[in-house]
Design a protein around this motif. Structure first.
Motif, PDB file in Angstrom:
ATOM      1  N   GLU A 271       0.826  -1.209   0.000  1.00  0.00           N
ATOM      2  CA  GLU A 271       0.000   0.000   0.000  1.00  0.00           C
ATOM      3  C   GLU A 271       0.859   1.258   0.000  1.00  0.00           C
ATOM      4  O   GLU A 271       0.577   2.226  -0.711  1.00  0.00           O
ATOM      5  CB  GLU A 271      -0.924  -0.016   1.213  1.00  0.00           C
ATOM      6  N   ALA A 272       1.922   1.253   0.802  1.00  0.00           N
ATOM      7  CA  ALA A 272       2.822   2.404   0.829  1.00  0.00           C
ATOM      8  C   ALA A 272       3.608   2.509  -0.471  1.00  0.00           C
ATOM      9  O   ALA A 272       3.812   3.616  -0.996  1.00  0.00           O
ATOM     10  CB  ALA A 272       3.778   2.289   2.022  1.00  0.00           C
ATOM     11  N   ALA A 273       4.030   1.378  -1.029  1.00  0.00           N
ATOM     12  CA  ALA A 273       4.840   1.399  -2.249  1.00  0.00           C
ATOM     13  C   ALA A 273       4.047   1.896  -3.449  1.00  0.00           C
ATOM     14  O   ALA A 273       4.590   2.577  -4.333  1.00  0.00           O
ATOM     15  CB  ALA A 273       5.398   0.010  -2.519  1.00  0.00           C
ATOM     16  N   LEU A 274       2.749   1.563  -3.513  1.00  0.00           N
ATOM     17  CA  LEU A 274       1.943   1.950  -4.664  1.00  0.00           C
ATOM     18  C   LEU A 274       1.652   3.443  -4.708  1.00  0.00           C
ATOM     19  O   LEU A 274       1.148   3.937  -5.719  1.00  0.00           O
ATOM     20  CB  LEU A 274       0.632   1.156  -4.656  1.00  0.00           C
ATOM     21  N   LYS A 275       1.953   4.158  -3.650  1.00  0.00           N
ATOM     22  CA  LYS A 275       1.858   5.616  -3.687  1.00  0.00           C
ATOM     23  C   LYS A 275       3.074   6.229  -4.373  1.00  0.00           C
ATOM     24  O   LYS A 275       3.071   7.416  -4.704  1.00  0.00           O
ATOM     25  CB  LYS A 275       1.725   6.173  -2.276  1.00  0.00           C
ATOM     26  N   ILE A 276       4.099   5.410  -4.584  1.00  0.00           N
ATOM     27  CA  ILE A 276       5.342   5.893  -5.193  1.00  0.00           C
ATOM     28  C   ILE A 276       5.556   5.278  -6.570  1.00  0.00           C
ATOM     29  O   ILE A 276       5.944   5.976  -7.509  1.00  0.00           O
ATOM     30  CB  ILE A 276       6.563   5.558  -4.300  1.00  0.00           C
ATOM     31  N   PHE A 277       5.276   3.977  -6.718  1.00  0.00           N
ATOM     32  CA  PHE A 277       5.587   3.242  -7.939  1.00  0.00           C
ATOM     33  C   PHE A 277       4.311   2.763  -8.618  1.00  0.00           C
ATOM     34  O   PHE A 277       3.335   2.414  -7.942  1.00  0.00           O
ATOM     35  CB  PHE A 277       6.458   2.020  -7.614  1.00  0.00           C
ATOM     36  N   PRO A 278       4.324   2.689  -9.951  1.00  0.00           N
ATOM     37  CA  PRO A 278       3.218   2.003 -10.631  1.00  0.00           C
ATOM     38  C   PRO A 278       3.278   0.513 -10.331  1.00  0.00           C
ATOM     39  O   PRO A 278       4.357  -0.045 -10.086  1.00  0.00           O
ATOM     40  CB  PRO A 278       3.494   2.292 -12.121  1.00  0.00           C
ATOM     41  N   PRO A 279       2.149  -0.164 -10.309  1.00  0.00           N
ATOM     42  CA  PRO A 279       2.132  -1.571  -9.866  1.00  0.00           C
ATOM     43  C   PRO A 279       2.982  -2.491 -10.723  1.00  0.00           C
ATOM     44  O   PRO A 279       3.524  -3.469 -10.221  1.00  0.00           O
ATOM     45  CB  PRO A 279       0.649  -1.945  -9.935  1.00  0.00           C
ATOM     46  N   GLU A 280       3.109  -2.193 -12.045  1.00  0.00           N
ATOM     47  CA  GLU A 280       3.897  -3.090 -12.883  1.00  0.00           C
ATOM     48  C   GLU A 280       5.392  -3.010 -12.575  1.00  0.00           C
ATOM     49  O   GLU A 280       6.174  -3.841 -13.031  1.00  0.00           O
ATOM     50  CB  GLU A 280       3.655  -2.795 -14.372  1.00  0.00           C
ATOM     51  N   ARG A 679     -10.391  -3.128  -8.909  1.00  0.00           N
ATOM     52  CA  ARG A 679      -9.385  -2.348  -9.600  1.00  0.00           C
ATOM     53  C   ARG A 679      -9.471  -0.863  -9.276  1.00  0.00           C
ATOM     54  O   ARG A 679      -8.537  -0.248  -8.818  1.00  0.00           O
ATOM     55  CB  ARG A 679      -9.534  -2.575 -11.111  1.00  0.00           C
ATOM     56  N   TRP A 680     -10.640  -0.272  -9.498  1.00  0.00           N
ATOM     57  CA  TRP A 680     -10.753   1.180  -9.348  1.00  0.00           C
ATOM     58  C   TRP A 680     -10.734   1.588  -7.881  1.00  0.00           C
ATOM     59  O   TRP A 680     -10.151   2.600  -7.521  1.00  0.00           O
ATOM     60  CB  TRP A 680     -12.029   1.669 -10.017  1.00  0.00           C
ATOM     61  N   SER A 681     -11.357   0.803  -7.023  1.00  0.00           N
ATOM     62  CA  SER A 681     -11.394   1.162  -5.612  1.00  0.00           C
ATOM     63  C   SER A 681     -10.021   1.110  -4.988  1.00  0.00           C
ATOM     64  O   SER A 681      -9.726   1.849  -4.054  1.00  0.00           O
ATOM     65  CB  SER A 681     -12.333   0.219  -4.864  1.00  0.00           C
ATOM     66  N   THR A 682      -9.150   0.223  -5.494  1.00  0.00           N
ATOM     67  CA  THR A 682      -7.825   0.092  -4.906  1.00  0.00           C
ATOM     68  C   THR A 682      -6.877   1.167  -5.382  1.00  0.00           C
ATOM     69  O   THR A 682      -6.097   1.722  -4.628  1.00  0.00           O
ATOM     70  CB  THR A 682      -7.241  -1.289  -5.241  1.00  0.00           C
ATOM     71  N   PHE A 683      -6.930   1.507  -6.672  1.00  0.00           N
ATOM     72  CA  PHE A 683      -5.938   2.414  -7.239  1.00  0.00           C
ATOM     73  C   PHE A 683      -6.554   3.690  -7.794  1.00  0.00           C
ATOM     74  O   PHE A 683      -6.017   4.314  -8.683  1.00  0.00           O
ATOM     75  CB  PHE A 683      -5.164   1.716  -8.368  1.00  0.00           C
ATOM     76  N   GLY A 684      -7.722   4.073  -7.273  1.00  0.00           N
ATOM     77  CA  GLY A 684      -8.361   5.266  -7.792  1.00  0.00           C
ATOM     78  C   GLY A 684      -7.522   6.506  -7.631  1.00  0.00           C
ATOM     79  O   GLY A 684      -7.596   7.428  -8.424  1.00  0.00           O
ATOM     80  N   GLN A 685      -6.681   6.544  -6.601  1.00  0.00           N
ATOM     81  CA  GLN A 685      -5.852   7.713  -6.374  1.00  0.00           C
ATOM     82  C   GLN A 685      -4.589   7.688  -7.211  1.00  0.00           C
ATOM     83  O   GLN A 685      -3.893   8.684  -7.300  1.00  0.00           O
ATOM     84  CB  GLN A 685      -5.471   7.787  -4.893  1.00  0.00           C
ATOM     85  N   LEU A 686      -4.299   6.556  -7.849  1.00  0.00           N
ATOM     86  CA  LEU A 686      -3.054   6.442  -8.587  1.00  0.00           C
ATOM     87  C   LEU A 686      -3.262   6.510 -10.089  1.00  0.00           C
ATOM     88  O   LEU A 686      -2.438   7.061 -10.805  1.00  0.00           O
ATOM     89  CB  LEU A 686      -2.353   5.125  -8.251  1.00  0.00           C
ATOM     90  N   GLU A 687      -4.334   5.915 -10.591  1.00  0.00           N
ATOM     91  CA  GLU A 687      -4.531   5.795 -12.023  1.00  0.00           C
ATOM     92  C   GLU A 687      -5.687   6.677 -12.476  1.00  0.00           C
ATOM     93  O   GLU A 687      -6.761   6.640 -11.906  1.00  0.00           O
ATOM     94  CB  GLU A 687      -4.830   4.335 -12.402  1.00  0.00           C
ATOM     95  N   SER A 688      -5.456   7.462 -13.513  1.00  0.00           N
ATOM     96  CA  SER A 688      -6.518   8.293 -14.046  1.00  0.00           C
ATOM     97  C   SER A 688      -7.462   7.496 -14.937  1.00  0.00           C
ATOM     98  O   SER A 688      -8.572   7.910 -15.185  1.00  0.00           O
ATOM     99  CB  SER A 688      -5.919   9.450 -14.853  1.00  0.00           C
TER     100      SER A 688
END
Length: 699
Positions: A271-280, A679-688
């Motif tokens: 969770e902390a890492a995905l605020k910095i890096f894209p998941p791939e 998908r959207w609920s988890t990464f809504g703040q990261l992916e447009s």
């Protein structure tokens, strides 16, 4: 047909395309869109087609490949073939150095909206020939390494009776050394008695203690001359200032997380890492000596959409080795432990990896469960870790730190691969040997002290209570340091002295680096001599010795007070006075006792550990099998399983284990797909764009 192709290429090359038409382009992530917009020329024209580049590739002998079997065009691998490319081609190669700079298209239809990847003018036949040639060369090279590893493995094998003779021969040597050298009676009075005689009659004890305390004070107080780096701006402010730089650094860096039984820890880390890096860009490398995964780490990773790799070899360094090759398309790799929570404003300092600097460590802090301050023991470790970070930062500026913290460090990918060739392959203190290999290869190790990265630490010194640490996370300081961290203290002097006397690849930086390395030799000698010098000193001059020991303790208290009230106050990370004055002193005394005893315990355990010869990572047949399996998995959609011969023994937390039994295990390579419902609920703040998470690129 040839005229139509040429006409089509000239149209793409000459027609200006306004930026507003790019709204029809499809991008898989905001990182991709920013990178593409930044690469546009000022006149709003799309860069010239690569058709001429392909012709130059045929004539100029460019031995690099771009594979469309992966879901992105990766950074071309280096080969031994010389490059004779014109300047324009070099410019194109620079564009390919970013992992997501170009994307393949699913169709060649001219009726589709023009996207950035339409500028790739490779014909399928030519691209297949180039890609297969380089891929075959790489696989052939790795197969050669594999064959050499098998031969080396046979050469390193010792028969059972030889290992038994080696082990008990060392035991006998230690016993004879203690009796004939240290005790000596009745043959002679022994080294201990003569040491007593020298201290009492010839040795100037005041001068001796002055030298000892002087060196200790030098190493303790010199790092206080510098300050920690300034705090990076908050995430929102940093993105407003320079989003391209932040996203570019994250895009070109892979995050590798080796883990062992980490299902209960990996969630908050991701969770902390995905605020910095894209998941791939995130690779979770679970490992253990088992045919099947030891827990449900893969299921925990699945909602986050990151890559997961199961390696049936219970070794952290093998997991890092596999992860480094799995993420070989990335220019840099960031190694972190499974319990490290990256702060939201975490700086990815990959732009500082230039020149001699090949590795950058980060300062860390100790926390309890859920990022709490934790027990008094954990808060004392917090102070210890931060002081260690300042010392490493000081020696990094002076020349090179000895090694980065094993919890987190960032490397040049290609250079990290080279260190695996030099690394002795020990599964204990692997981070220390990474530092030694880095310096011997001519790489500097510096520190980023702008942030303190959280890592959960043992909750007590000797007796464990309840806790949340998993995997190899020991519950007590004693278990952590006595059995693992301090195991190579004594043998490490050999590597340190070898480096000081023989390595000169850092130029003038070697002076500062060798001063830093000498500190380790000096500390180990103190641990080895303390059981003899201290009792003799108390017998000869008890009052004077007591005064000097009290002065030494007082000196270190003054040191930590200055550090706490100046350096940590500026970072808003001060430790409470209760911990500082009443707990930390006794904590350090207990650690000193543990360090002294562990040095002699390791001397005893070396007999069994070195009875078996240990190959380097690049000489380890099992490790190379993992890499070959990774190459076979290129293009697989979900998972692939391969048989790997590994040890059926206890986990490698015991450094003295001989790993006698072997069996076939399964290597599972899994490209985790995110659950569409989450998908959207988890990464809504990261992916447009929620559809952007459909892609999971691997190699």
């Amino acid at each position: 047909m040839a005229d139509q192709k040429e006409k089509r290429r000239s149209v793409v090359e000459d027609v200006p395309i306004p930026k507003h038409l790019l709204s029809t382009a499809k991008f898989n992530s905001p990182w991709e869109q920013i990178k593409w917009e930044k690469s546009l020329p000022q006149n709003n024209r799309v860069q010239r087609t690569l058709s001429t580049t392909l012709n130059r590739r045929e004539k100029g002998g460019l031995s690099r490949s771009s594979s469309l079997s992966a879901l992105r065009i990766s950074r071309p691998p280096r080969t031994s073939r010389p490059l004779t490319n014109p300047p324009a081609l070099h410019e194109w190669e620079e564009n390919l150095r970013s992992p997501n700079s170009l994307r393949p298209s699913n169709s060649d239809s001219e009726d589709e909206p023009i996207t950035p990847v339409k500028q790739v003018a490779f014909s399928p036949t030519q691209l297949s020939r180039i890609s297969s040639r380089t891929e075959h060369s790489r696989r052939s090279s790795m197969h050669e390494v594999y064959e050499k590893a098998k031969l080396r493995g046979v050469a390193l094998q010792r028969k059972y009776w030889v290992r038994l003779l080696f082990e008990w021969g060392l035991y006998l040597f230690l016993v004879l050394f203690v009796y004939f050298v240290l005790i000596g009676m009745p043959l002679w009075k022994g080294a201990v008695w003569w040491l007593y005689w020298v201290v009492r009659n010839k040795f100037v004890i005041k001068g001796g203690f002055a030298i000892t305390i002087g060196l200790a004070a030098l190493y303790a107080f010199l790092p206080l001359l510098i300050l920690f780096d300034k705090d990076p701006p908050l995430k929102e402010a940093a993105e407003n200032q320079d989003p391209e730089k932040n996203l570019s650094n994250a895009q070109s860096t892979a995050l590798l997380i080796p883990c062992y039984k980490s299902a209960n820890l990996i969630g908050p880390t991701l969770e902390a890492a995905l605020k910095i890096f894209p998941p791939e860009n995130i690779f979770v490398i679970a490992n253990g000596n088992s045919e099947k995964p030891l827990d449900n780490t893969e299921e925990v990773c699945q909602p986050y959409g990151v890559n997961h790799l199961w390696v049936p070899v219970g070794s952290k360094i093998v997991a890092q080795f596999a992860g480094c090759y799995a993420a070989s398309e990335f220019e840099n790799v960031l190694l972190i432990d499974d319990d490290c929570a990256l702060p939201p404003n975490f700086p990815i300092v990959s732009d500082k990896l230039k020149g001699k600097v090949k590795c950058i460590g980060y300062t860390i802090k100790s926390v309890g469960p859920n990022s709490s301050k934790g027990t008094y023991c954990q808060q004392a470790q917090d102070l210890e870790y931060k002081m260690s970070g300042l010392q490493r930062a000081f020696f990094g500026k002076l020349g090179s730190a000895t090694f980065p913290h094993g919890a987190i460090s960032i490397w040049k990918t290609e250079f990290l691969k080279q260190t695996f060739h030099e690394h002795p392959g020990f599964s204990v203190s692997e981070d220390w040997f990474f530092g030694d290999s880095c310096r011997r290869l001519g790489g500097r190790i510096t520190m980023c002290s702008a942030v303190f990265v959280e890592t959960e630490t043992p909750a007590s010194v000797f007796f464990s209570g309840s806790g949340s640490r998993g995997g190899f996370g020991e519950m007590t300081i004693f278990q952590q340091r006595f059995k693992r961290w301090n195991f190579f203290f004594v043998i490490g002097m050999y590597y340190d002295l070898k480096y000081i006397l023989t390595s000169w690849k850092l130029g003038w930086w070697e002076i500062g680096a060798k001063i830093c390395v000498f500190q380790e030799v000096y500390e180990t000698l103190i641990y080895l001599l303390a059981p003899f010098v201290l009792p003799i000193s108390f017998v000869v001059r008890p009052e004077f010795c007591g005064i000097l020991l009290g002065a030494t303790v007082g000196m270190y208290i003054v040191n930590v007070i200055i550090f706490n009230e100046i350096h940590l106050r500026l970072k808003n990370e001060r430790i409470s006075w209760i911990i500082l004055l009443f707990y930390y002193t006794f904590y350090k005394i207990a650690l000193t006792v543990i360090n002294v005893i562990s040095c002699y315990w390791s001397l005893y355990k070396y007999a069994r550990y070195f009875a078996k010869r240990h190959p380097k990572v690049i000489e380890d047949e099992q490790a190379i099998e993992v890499i070959l399996s990774l190459e076979k998995d290129v293009g697989a959609s979900q998972s692939t399983t391969f048989l790997v011969e590994v040890d059926e023994s206890a986990p490698p937390s015991d450094p003295t284990h001989t790993h006698a039994n072997t069996a076939l295990k399964r290597l599972t390579l899994t490209k985790v797909q995110m659950d569409p419902a989450q998908r959207w609920s988890t990464f809504g703040q990261l992916e447009s764009n929620p559809q952007s998470l459909n892609r999971r690129s691997w190699l």
